[in-house]
Design a protein around this motif. Structure first.
Motif, PDB file in Angstrom:
ATOM      1  N   MET A  60      54.823  26.232  32.331  1.00 43.56           N
ATOM      2  CA  MET A  60      54.532  27.589  32.762  1.00 43.56           C
ATOM      3  C   MET A  60      53.228  27.569  33.566  1.00 43.56           C
ATOM      4  O   MET A  60      52.185  27.201  33.039  1.00 43.56           O
ATOM      5  N   LYS A  61      53.322  27.933  34.859  1.00 53.57           N
ATOM      6  CA  LYS A  61      52.125  28.106  35.673  1.00 53.57           C
ATOM      7  C   LYS A  61      51.736  29.575  35.574  1.00 53.57           C
ATOM      8  O   LYS A  61      52.548  30.450  35.856  1.00 53.57           O
ATOM      9  N   MET A  62      50.517  29.812  35.174  1.00 54.79           N
ATOM     10  CA  MET A  62      50.030  31.179  35.068  1.00 54.79           C
ATOM     11  C   MET A  62      49.001  31.385  36.173  1.00 54.79           C
ATOM     12  O   MET A  62      47.914  30.820  36.131  1.00 54.79           O
ATOM     13  N   VAL A  63      49.368  32.144  37.176  1.00 56.35           N
ATOM     14  CA  VAL A  63      48.490  32.410  38.310  1.00 56.35           C
ATOM     15  C   VAL A  63      47.733  33.698  38.017  1.00 56.35           C
ATOM     16  O   VAL A  63      48.333  34.753  37.859  1.00 56.35           O
ATOM     17  N   THR A  64      46.435  33.577  37.925  1.00 57.49           N
ATOM     18  CA  THR A  64      45.605  34.713  37.584  1.00 57.49           C
ATOM     19  C   THR A  64      44.966  35.299  38.845  1.00 57.49           C
ATOM     20  O   THR A  64      44.563  34.551  39.724  1.00 57.49           O
ATOM     21  N   LEU A  65      44.955  36.602  38.939  1.00 53.45           N
ATOM     22  CA  LEU A  65      44.452  37.267  40.133  1.00 53.45           C
ATOM     23  C   LEU A  65      43.118  37.964  39.885  1.00 53.45           C
ATOM     24  O   LEU A  65      42.769  38.928  40.543  1.00 53.45           O
ATOM     25  N   THR A  66      42.376  37.434  38.914  1.00 58.95           N
ATOM     26  CA  THR A  66      41.041  37.951  38.629  1.00 58.95           C
ATOM     27  C   THR A  66      40.022  36.848  38.838  1.00 58.95           C
ATOM     28  O   THR A  66      40.344  35.659  38.739  1.00 58.95           O
ATOM     29  N   ASP A  67      38.797  37.247  39.104  1.00 59.45           N
ATOM     30  CA  ASP A  67      37.695  36.306  39.268  1.00 59.45           C
ATOM     31  C   ASP A  67      37.351  35.730  37.899  1.00 59.45           C
ATOM     32  O   ASP A  67      37.096  36.474  36.954  1.00 59.45           O
ATOM     33  N   ARG A  68      37.335  34.409  37.785  1.00 58.58           N
ATOM     34  CA  ARG A  68      37.071  33.771  36.491  1.00 58.58           C
ATOM     35  C   ARG A  68      35.642  33.966  36.014  1.00 58.58           C
ATOM     36  O   ARG A  68      35.372  33.889  34.832  1.00 58.58           O
ATOM     37  N   ASP A  69      34.707  34.233  36.928  1.00 58.52           N
ATOM     38  CA  ASP A  69      33.311  34.417  36.530  1.00 58.52           C
ATOM     39  C   ASP A  69      33.026  35.841  36.072  1.00 58.52           C
ATOM     40  O   ASP A  69      32.257  36.054  35.153  1.00 58.52           O
ATOM     41  N   THR A  70      33.648  36.814  36.731  1.00 61.47           N
ATOM     42  CA  THR A  70      33.341  38.216  36.431  1.00 61.47           C
ATOM     43  C   THR A  70      34.458  38.941  35.691  1.00 61.47           C
ATOM     44  O   THR A  70      34.215  39.965  35.067  1.00 61.47           O
ATOM     45  N   GLY A  71      35.688  38.441  35.814  1.00 64.68           N
ATOM     46  CA  GLY A  71      36.823  39.132  35.215  1.00 64.68           C
ATOM     47  C   GLY A  71      37.363  40.255  36.072  1.00 64.68           C
ATOM     48  O   GLY A  71      38.331  40.913  35.696  1.00 64.68           O
ATOM     49  N   ASN A  72      36.743  40.505  37.231  1.00 65.54           N
ATOM     50  CA  ASN A  72      37.184  41.581  38.123  1.00 65.54           C
ATOM     51  C   ASN A  72      38.397  41.142  38.935  1.00 65.54           C
ATOM     52  O   ASN A  72      38.547  39.967  39.265  1.00 65.54           O
ATOM     53  N   LEU A  74      40.508  40.309  42.009  1.00 69.57           N
ATOM     54  CA  LEU A  74      40.117  39.747  43.297  1.00 69.57           C
ATOM     55  C   LEU A  74      40.465  40.719  44.424  1.00 69.57           C
ATOM     56  O   LEU A  74      41.389  41.522  44.286  1.00 69.57           O
ATOM     57  N   PRO A  75      39.761  40.616  45.557  1.00 75.56           N
ATOM     58  CA  PRO A  75      40.125  41.437  46.725  1.00 75.56           C
ATOM     59  C   PRO A  75      41.556  41.119  47.168  1.00 75.56           C
ATOM     60  O   PRO A  75      42.056  40.022  46.943  1.00 75.56           O
ATOM     61  N   ASP A  76      42.200  42.088  47.840  1.00 74.94           N
ATOM     62  CA  ASP A  76      43.596  41.931  48.270  1.00 74.94           C
ATOM     63  C   ASP A  76      43.842  40.623  49.001  1.00 74.94           C
ATOM     64  O   ASP A  76      44.804  39.910  48.712  1.00 74.94           O
ATOM     65  N   LYS A  77      42.992  40.291  49.961  1.00 80.85           N
ATOM     66  CA  LYS A  77      43.186  39.093  50.770  1.00 80.85           C
ATOM     67  C   LYS A  77      43.189  37.829  49.902  1.00 80.85           C
ATOM     68  O   LYS A  77      44.018  36.936  50.085  1.00 80.85           O
ATOM     69  N   GLU A  78      42.285  37.757  48.930  1.00 78.36           N
ATOM     70  CA  GLU A  78      42.206  36.586  48.048  1.00 78.36           C
ATOM     71  C   GLU A  78      43.404  36.528  47.098  1.00 78.36           C
ATOM     72  O   GLU A  78      43.931  35.460  46.804  1.00 78.36           O
ATOM     73  N   ARG A  79      43.865  37.695  46.615  1.00 78.79           N
ATOM     74  CA  ARG A  79      45.046  37.720  45.743  1.00 78.79           C
ATOM     75  C   ARG A  79      46.271  37.201  46.488  1.00 78.79           C
ATOM     76  O   ARG A  79      47.041  36.402  45.953  1.00 78.79           O
ATOM     77  N   VAL A  80      46.445  37.647  47.729  1.00 80.47           N
ATOM     78  CA  VAL A  80      47.578  37.191  48.540  1.00 80.47           C
ATOM     79  C   VAL A  80      47.467  35.687  48.772  1.00 80.47           C
ATOM     80  O   VAL A  80      48.447  34.953  48.633  1.00 80.47           O
ATOM     81  N   ASN A 113      47.898  41.602  35.691  1.00 81.87           N
ATOM     82  CA  ASN A 113      47.465  40.950  36.926  1.00 81.87           C
ATOM     83  C   ASN A 113      47.750  39.455  36.925  1.00 81.87           C
ATOM     84  O   ASN A 113      47.178  38.721  37.733  1.00 81.87           O
ATOM     85  N   ASP A 114      48.580  39.007  36.020  1.00 78.57           N
ATOM     86  CA  ASP A 114      48.912  37.589  35.932  1.00 78.57           C
ATOM     87  C   ASP A 114      50.388  37.379  36.254  1.00 78.57           C
ATOM     88  O   ASP A 114      51.245  38.177  35.871  1.00 78.57           O
ATOM     89  N   PHE A 115      50.660  36.300  36.978  1.00 78.62           N
ATOM     90  CA  PHE A 115      52.020  35.950  37.346  1.00 78.62           C
ATOM     91  C   PHE A 115      52.389  34.649  36.647  1.00 78.62           C
ATOM     92  O   PHE A 115      51.588  33.711  36.606  1.00 78.62           O
TER      93      PHE A 115
END
Length: 155
Positions: A60-72, A74-80, A113-115
């Motif tokens: 299982m690959k879990m792709v996370t769309l949050t910043d690992r340092d802040t937990g926020n 990510l901006p749209d461009k970085e998520r894409v 926010n995780d795939f």
């Protein structure tokens, strides 16, 4: 950020036994259970999971769309940028179909926010990159790798 009741410096670590349940059209359920953590990459984490229905093991690959340092988030461009390669890979593998010489995609879903991408589990852990960085390969080993790649491409 919380997922599965675990928070570790915004780095997701799903515990052994964590259940991922899927609801399907028509009301049927299926699920998987985390067996072990395998590795982390810039995109997220990889786990070994067991399919509840048939007890088969998958990766299982879990792709996370949050910043690992802040937990926020990510901006749209970085998520894409982070998610696109995995979605393209899944579409490509689904269009190719099942093949014994390829890592097949079994399922994909989103929770918050995780795939999650479920694939064949390849025994031996990490990919060939690990082997290539450790030492030079002999000609015979290169030929075997080339043959496996060719068989996959042949399909």
């Amino acid at each position: 950020r919380w997922i599965a009741g675990v928070r570790q410096n915004y780095t997701i670590q799903l515990p052994r036994g964590f259940a991922i349940n899927e609801k399907h059209a028509g009301g049927s359920d299926s699920g998987r259970t985390v067996i072990a953590y395998i590795a982390s990459g810039s995109f997220g984490d990889v786990y070994e999971v067991e399919v509840t229905k048939n007890k088969k093991r998958e990766a299982m690959k879990m792709v996370t769309l949050t910043d690992r340092d802040t937990g926020n988030l990510l901006p749209d461009k970085e998520r894409v940028k982070r998610l696109s390669p995995h979605v393209r890979e899944a579409h490509l593998m689904i269009s190719i179909g099942q093949h014994p010489n390829l890592v097949n995609i079994r399922a994909a879903n989103q929770i918050g926010n995780d795939f999650f991408f479920f694939e064949d589990l390849v025994p031996g852990g990490l990919t060939l990159r690990t082997e290539l960085t450790r030492r030079r390969l002999e000609v015979e080993q290169c030929a075997i790798i080339a043959l496996k790649v060719a068989r996959g491409l042949e399909h």
